[in-house]
Design a protein around this motif. Structure first.
Motif, PDB file in Angstrom:
ATOM      1  N   LEU A  58     -50.077 -49.204  28.733  1.00  0.00           N
ATOM      2  CA  LEU A  58     -48.807 -48.557  29.055  1.00  0.00           C
ATOM      3  C   LEU A  58     -48.408 -48.845  30.495  1.00  0.00           C
ATOM      4  N   MET A  59     -49.378 -48.767  31.393  1.00  0.00           N
ATOM      5  CA  MET A  59     -49.060 -49.016  32.808  1.00  0.00           C
ATOM      6  C   MET A  59     -48.727 -50.479  33.067  1.00  0.00           C
ATOM      7  N   ASP A  60     -49.294 -51.390  32.270  1.00  0.00           N
ATOM      8  CA  ASP A  60     -48.927 -52.803  32.388  1.00  0.00           C
ATOM      9  C   ASP A  60     -47.442 -53.011  32.105  1.00  0.00           C
ATOM     10  N   ALA A  61     -46.881 -52.137  31.271  1.00  0.00           N
ATOM     11  CA  ALA A  61     -45.464 -52.244  30.904  1.00  0.00           C
ATOM     12  C   ALA A  61     -44.568 -51.435  31.830  1.00  0.00           C
ATOM     13  N   ALA A  62     -45.150 -50.851  32.902  1.00  0.00           N
ATOM     14  CA  ALA A  62     -44.399 -49.953  33.780  1.00  0.00           C
ATOM     15  C   ALA A  62     -44.470 -50.431  35.229  1.00  0.00           C
ATOM     16  N   PRO A  63     -43.778 -51.502  35.578  1.00  0.00           N
ATOM     17  CA  PRO A  63     -43.891 -52.055  36.939  1.00  0.00           C
ATOM     18  C   PRO A  63     -43.379 -51.126  38.027  1.00  0.00           C
ATOM     19  N   ASN A  64     -42.479 -50.194  37.683  1.00  0.00           N
ATOM     20  CA  ASN A  64     -41.902 -49.301  38.695  1.00  0.00           C
ATOM     21  C   ASN A  64     -42.634 -47.966  38.798  1.00  0.00           C
ATOM     22  N   LEU A  65     -43.625 -47.761  37.952  1.00  0.00           N
ATOM     23  CA  LEU A  65     -44.276 -46.445  37.894  1.00  0.00           C
ATOM     24  C   LEU A  65     -45.001 -46.132  39.204  1.00  0.00           C
ATOM     25  N   LYS A  66     -44.715 -44.958  39.758  1.00  0.00           N
ATOM     26  CA  LYS A  66     -45.324 -44.525  41.018  1.00  0.00           C
ATOM     27  C   LYS A  66     -46.195 -43.290  40.854  1.00  0.00           C
ATOM     28  N   VAL A  67     -45.884 -42.461  39.861  1.00  0.00           N
ATOM     29  CA  VAL A  67     -46.617 -41.203  39.724  1.00  0.00           C
ATOM     30  C   VAL A  67     -46.662 -40.771  38.261  1.00  0.00           C
ATOM     31  N   VAL A  68     -47.839 -40.288  37.845  1.00  0.00           N
ATOM     32  CA  VAL A  68     -48.017 -39.657  36.539  1.00  0.00           C
ATOM     33  C   VAL A  68     -48.366 -38.202  36.794  1.00  0.00           C
ATOM     34  N   GLY A  69     -47.595 -37.291  36.224  1.00  0.00           N
ATOM     35  CA  GLY A  69     -47.858 -35.864  36.382  1.00  0.00           C
ATOM     36  C   GLY A  69     -48.346 -35.269  35.084  1.00  0.00           C
ATOM     37  N   ARG A  70     -49.534 -34.682  35.113  1.00  0.00           N
ATOM     38  CA  ARG A  70     -50.119 -34.040  33.925  1.00  0.00           C
ATOM     39  C   ARG A  70     -49.920 -32.533  34.030  1.00  0.00           C
ATOM     40  N   ALA A  71     -49.118 -31.974  33.145  1.00  0.00           N
ATOM     41  CA  ALA A  71     -48.880 -30.534  33.125  1.00  0.00           C
ATOM     42  C   ALA A  71     -50.088 -29.859  32.482  1.00  0.00           C
ATOM     43  N   GLY A  72     -51.096 -29.622  33.272  1.00  0.00           N
ATOM     44  CA  GLY A  72     -52.360 -29.057  32.818  1.00  0.00           C
ATOM     45  C   GLY A  72     -53.464 -29.507  33.746  1.00  0.00           C
ATOM     46  N   ILE A  73     -54.680 -29.118  33.411  1.00  0.00           N
ATOM     47  CA  ILE A  73     -55.801 -29.426  34.298  1.00  0.00           C
ATOM     48  C   ILE A  73     -56.438 -30.768  33.965  1.00  0.00           C
ATOM     49  N   GLY A  87     -52.051 -48.545  41.970  1.00  0.00           N
ATOM     50  CA  GLY A  87     -51.402 -47.777  43.024  1.00  0.00           C
ATOM     51  C   GLY A  87     -50.530 -46.657  42.517  1.00  0.00           C
ATOM     52  N   VAL A  88     -50.835 -46.139  41.326  1.00  0.00           N
ATOM     53  CA  VAL A  88     -50.061 -45.048  40.736  1.00  0.00           C
ATOM     54  C   VAL A  88     -50.774 -43.723  41.022  1.00  0.00           C
ATOM     55  N   VAL A  89     -50.071 -42.779  41.607  1.00  0.00           N
ATOM     56  CA  VAL A  89     -50.644 -41.464  41.881  1.00  0.00           C
ATOM     57  C   VAL A  89     -50.744 -40.678  40.577  1.00  0.00           C
ATOM     58  N   VAL A  90     -51.896 -40.047  40.351  1.00  0.00           N
ATOM     59  CA  VAL A  90     -52.094 -39.188  39.182  1.00  0.00           C
ATOM     60  C   VAL A  90     -52.254 -37.758  39.676  1.00  0.00           C
ATOM     61  N   MET A  91     -51.361 -36.878  39.239  1.00  0.00           N
ATOM     62  CA  MET A  91     -51.398 -35.469  39.631  1.00  0.00           C
ATOM     63  C   MET A  91     -51.696 -34.601  38.419  1.00  0.00           C
ATOM     64  N   ASN A  92     -52.357 -33.464  38.652  1.00  0.00           N
ATOM     65  CA  ASN A  92     -52.470 -32.456  37.615  1.00  0.00           C
ATOM     66  C   ASN A  92     -51.975 -31.121  38.168  1.00  0.00           C
ATOM     67  N   THR A  93     -52.079 -30.068  37.372  1.00  0.00           N
ATOM     68  CA  THR A  93     -51.633 -28.739  37.807  1.00  0.00           C
ATOM     69  C   THR A  93     -52.794 -27.772  37.611  1.00  0.00           C
ATOM     70  N   PRO A  94     -53.730 -27.739  38.547  1.00  0.00           N
ATOM     71  CA  PRO A  94     -54.960 -26.969  38.333  1.00  0.00           C
ATOM     72  C   PRO A  94     -54.788 -25.466  38.393  1.00  0.00           C
ATOM     73  N   TYR A  95     -53.653 -24.993  38.885  1.00  0.00           N
ATOM     74  CA  TYR A  95     -53.515 -23.546  39.056  1.00  0.00           C
ATOM     75  C   TYR A  95     -52.555 -22.904  38.055  1.00  0.00           C
ATOM     76  N   GLY A  96     -51.682 -23.691  37.456  1.00  0.00           N
ATOM     77  CA  GLY A  96     -50.651 -23.115  36.596  1.00  0.00           C
ATOM     78  C   GLY A  96     -51.187 -22.394  35.385  1.00  0.00           C
ATOM     79  N   ASN A  97     -52.297 -22.858  34.819  1.00  0.00           N
ATOM     80  CA  ASN A  97     -52.829 -22.203  33.622  1.00  0.00           C
ATOM     81  C   ASN A  97     -54.253 -21.690  33.818  1.00  0.00           C
ATOM     82  N   ALA A  98     -54.658 -21.515  35.072  1.00  0.00           N
ATOM     83  CA  ALA A  98     -56.037 -21.108  35.334  1.00  0.00           C
ATOM     84  C   ALA A  98     -56.331 -19.716  34.795  1.00  0.00           C
ATOM     85  N   ILE A  99     -55.459 -18.760  35.062  1.00  0.00           N
ATOM     86  CA  ILE A  99     -55.691 -17.392  34.595  1.00  0.00           C
ATOM     87  C   ILE A  99     -55.684 -17.338  33.076  1.00  0.00           C
TER      88      ILE A  99
END
Length: 528
Positions: A58-73, A87-99
């Motif tokens: 998938l990333m091979d087909a995404a030359p402009n991709l800069k960031v992947v955001g995972r809504a979850g941990i 060089g693509v930043v991978v983010m998650n959301t470690p606090y949104g569903n912790a409780i």
């Protein structure tokens, strides 16, 4: 305008955040892998939950991709290694569903202790089997936490409120933090020996896969109960079945499985197993929280360079980003100059050293060091940026050293990048003018005051009369205009440096003429 694709179901609030912040967003959940590859090319960001598999293809087909955001941990549906290499930043959301996830683990523990699912089914079927369902109290029992990070610490807090004793195995848990939480830090074998309930709160990595193997399940005390609301793959499910069927374990409560969706499993046939379909984050509050969080994080990065909760890059807060930005540009330019000069000599880099002096030493230095590494390595290795530069350096055995000097020198801030090879050590240093404009102030220990320009020519020569005239004549005869001209020398008659800003790239024949001049040691074109 940056473009973001949301390829899984997210709260409409996430779409609104992107649009309100000036980011173009498309919401297209449910695409097949082939359909996603066919449309991903123009997007700068990709927001996902667990359904989309962010693969290397998938990333091979995404030359402009800069960031992947995972809504979850968990990010096990994202190929973080391939993302980092690109060089693509991978983010998650470690606090949104912790409780929410912690509460589900506690609920599963209660359900397991009191056999609530089986008792409910029996009662609804018209049977009043009061004597069949004999539970156990949680009060006074020992709970073993495998993983005591954000979610594990919330579970510990709730368990202590239930007057349970809590022991925790986590290599990253400090004694001080354990004391603050009110838990006892132990090794895994001790936890398995003492715990009457065990709950997992660890990510799935090569080190944690099957952490509860057949061997470790056998070490659990007889009659222990297991809860897993973290990740499938942490427990050997075949071994767990045997431990439950034999009576060695009293029960297990599972929200996650090795293969999902889990539509069939031998574990489903056991009465002492409670199962839910990966509901750890399934509350209205959590879904809203992670959607809002991932949208804000991705927007911050795409618009200002702020990095929050990244798996593969140092964090940069929204407050830090504006102040760090000119220093990151200075670090990139200095690294780029050192890298281009090294590439011209075709020497293998052994060490990259980044030094900080003055105000810059008080800032968040990790992204600055990463920017310096990217600058050095890009001329030598191509597609290298702040995200993948530390990994590239490590893979190639390049030692990275960071030094902070408490002394105050001639400049309010000074950043120096040094490249060490088997044959030489070369350094370049710079500062900011007006806290905004990068400026070169030193090359190889020689003072040279110069602004960076898109096209420059770096020349080292022996300091003798007449050289500058001959050098200038070569450029003039070729019709090349000199925008700026900067000189420096170590000592009279010794090594000298000439740094020239040009209006465009120097043609190869002219460069050859410069290199052929008497007294020239090195002539290297630079592009920034």
């Amino acid at each position: 305008m940056p473009k973001v694709l949301i390829s899984d179901k997210l709260s409409p609030a996430a779409i609104e955040i992107f649009r309100r912040r000036g980011i173009e967003v498309d919401f297209k959940p449910g695409l097949s892998p082939a359909e996603l590859r066919a449309i991903i090319a123009p997007y700068d960001g990709l927001a996902v939950r667990s359904a989309t598999k962010v693969t290397r293809e998938l990333m091979d087909a995404a030359p402009n991709l800069k960031v992947v955001g995972r809504a979850g941990i968990g990010v096990d549906n994202v190929d973080v290694t391939s993302a980092t290499a690109r060089g693509v930043v991978v983010m998650n959301t470690p606090y949104g569903n912790a409780i929410t996830t912690a509460e589900h683990a506690i609920a599963m523990m209660f359900a397991l202790a009191r056999q609530i699912p089986e008792a409910s089914a029996s009662t609804k079927a018209g049977r009043w089997e009061k004597n069949r369902f004999m539970g156990v109290e949680l009060f006074g029992k020992t709970l073993g936490l495998i993983g005591c990070g954000n979610i594990g610490s919330i579970v510990a807090n709730r368990a202590i409120g239930l007057h349970m004793k809590v022991v925790a195995f986590d290599p990253f848990l400090s004694e001080k933090r354990a004391l603050e939480l009110g838990v006892e830090k132990v090794e895994l074998n001790e936890l398995l020996d003492r715990a009457e309930f065990v709950t997992l709160h660890a990510p799935l990595t090569e080190h944690t896969r099957n952490i509860l193997s057949r061997e470790n399940l056998a070490k659990l005390r007889k009659g222990a109960r297991l809860i897993n609301c973290a990740r499938g793959g942490l427990v050997d499910e075949a071994a767990l079945y045997d431990a439950l069927a034999s009576g060695h374990l009293a029960g297990a409560a599972l929200d996650v499985f090795e293969t999902e969706p889990a539509t069939e499993s031998p574990l489903f046939g056991l009465e002492n197993v409670v199962c839910t379909p990966h509901l750890g984050a399934a509350t209205a509050e959590a879904q809203e929280n992670v959607a809002l969080q991932v949208a804000d994080q991705m927007a911050d990065y795409l618009l200002s360079g702020a990095v929050s909760n990244a798996i593969n890059m140092p964090s940069v807060t929204a407050e830090e980003a504006p102040r760090l930005k000119p220093y990151m540009e200075l670090a990139r330019l200095l690294g780029g100059m050192a890298g281009q000069l090294t590439a011209a000599q075709d020497d293998a880099i052994k060490v990259i050293r980044v030094e900080y002096e003055g105000h810059v030493a008080e800032l968040n230095r990790r992204p600055l060091t990463a920017a310096s590494l990217a600058g050095v390595l890009a001329p030598l290795m191509g597609a290298v940026n702040m995200v993948n530069a530390p990994v590239v350096a490590k893979e190639r055995g390049i030692e990275v050293a960071e030094t902070v000097h408490e002394r105050r020198g001639d400049y309010a801030s000074l950043l120096r990048v040094t490249v060490v090879t088997d044959r030489y050590e070369r350094s370049v240093a710079g500062t900011l003018v007006g806290e905004a404009r990068p400026r070169l102030v030193e090359i190889k220990g020689i003072a040279v005051e110069a602004d960076f320009a898109p096209d420059m020519l770096y020349v080292t020569n022996q300091d003798r009369p007449g050289f500058i005239g001959r050098f200038g004549m070569v450029l003039a005869n070729a019709g090349i205009n000199i925008a700026t001209f900067h000189l420096g020398r170590a000592a009279q008659g010794g090594d000298a440096i000439c740094l020239v800003s040009l209006d465009g790239p120097i043609p190869e024949p002219v460069l050859a003429e410069v290199r052929a001049l008497p007294l020239v040691v090195q002539a290297t074109p630079l592009r920034f």
